[in-house]
Design an enzyme around this catalytic site. Structure first.
Site, PDB file in Angstrom:
ATOM      1  N   ASN A 269       0.851  -1.179   0.000  1.00  0.00           N
ATOM      2  CA  ASN A 269       0.000   0.000   0.000  1.00  0.00           C
ATOM      3  C   ASN A 269       0.888   1.230   0.000  1.00  0.00           C
ATOM      4  OD1 ASN A 269      -2.572   1.481   0.414  1.00  0.00           O
ATOM      5  ND2 ASN A 269      -1.680   1.986   2.402  1.00  0.00           N
TER       6      ASN A 269
ATOM      7  N   HIS B 222       0.999   5.110   1.352  1.00  0.00           N
ATOM      8  CA  HIS B 222       0.345   6.025   2.298  1.00  0.00           C
ATOM      9  C   HIS B 222       0.917   7.421   2.091  1.00  0.00           C
ATOM     10  CE1 HIS B 222      -1.773   7.273   5.892  1.00  0.00           C
ATOM     11  NE2 HIS B 222      -0.667   7.869   6.306  1.00  0.00           N
TER      12      HIS B 222
END
Length: 231
Positions: free
Chosen positions: A115, A117
């Site tokens: 992911n 961020h």
């Protein structure tokens, strides 16, 4: 065995919205900068996500698994997990995927889900920190440096092993929207494709829960296609 002799890893990208980070991955792939892997499928939780258009325009297969059709996270995650199995996923990239997944997916794909961020973890991260909220809090706190982090996904929000980070200066006249755009352009769209390429080359290793990159020969991403990605 040379990396060119190995089968390409299947990269599955999970999306929910406009797909600007997906576009960064597509651009890198089209420019030959993702080595050892290919985006083999884009899965969306939102049937109206513009990310699906980006994928189709580049000949990438898509699947839609609408979140609203499932009663809870568990049943939805089971459907996503089945799709990942069917697509023979080697790497799963969360690119603006706004749906919470059950722990079963993390357990099925340990250190295979990443992911990005929009802050320098451990700052401004965790439950509830996503989208403009991250940049609002950064500006409220008065930080002079923010940036982006690419990390592995585990059972705790934004707590997985950090793979890459890139710092971005905060300007005096920044708004959350200005800072968000600069971090995307200067950090997210650069380190996400680099991380994906590193993973596909088997150049990320885990030791005592921390991620390490084998040698430091990283490519330099080209200037992002700002107008394309900002649609």
């Amino acid at each position: 065995m040379n990396i060119s002799d190995k089968p390409l890893k299947n990269i599955i990208v999970l999306v929910s919205g406009g797909g600007t980070n997906l576009q960064a991955l597509i651009d890198a792939q089209n420019n030959g900068q993702i080595i050892g892997g290919k985006i083999s499928c884009v899965i969306s939780s939102n049937p109206n996500a513009y990310a699906l258009v980006r994928a189709k325009e580049n000949g990438i297969p898509t699947r839609i698994i609408p979140r609203k059709l499932y009663k809870d996270n568990k049943s939805y995650s089971e459907a996503v997990l089945e799709a990942l199995y069917e697509e023979y996923a080697d790497l799963i990239v969360l690119a603006g995927f706004m749906t919470i997944l059950d722990k079963s997916i993390v357990k099925a794909y340990p250190y295979k889900i990443i992911n990005v961020h929009p802050a320098l973890i451990p700052s401004f991260c965790g439950q509830g920190f996503y989208g403009l909220k991250v940049h609002e809090e950064a500006l409220k706190y008065g930080v002079k440096i923010s940036g982006a982090t690419v990390h592995f996904v585990n059972e705790i929000a934004d707590a997985g092993a950090i793979i890459m980070q890139k710092a971005v200066a905060v300007k005096n006249d920044d708004t959350p929207e200005k800072l968000q755009k600069r971090i995307m352009q200067e950090a997210e769209w650069k380190i996400l494709p680099e991380t994906v390429s590193l993973f596909c080359q088997d150049r990320i290793e885990i030791n005592n829960g921390k991620a390490y990159i084998k040698d430091c020969l990283l490519y330099t991403s080209p200037s992002p296609r700002d107008t394309e990605r900002s649609r």
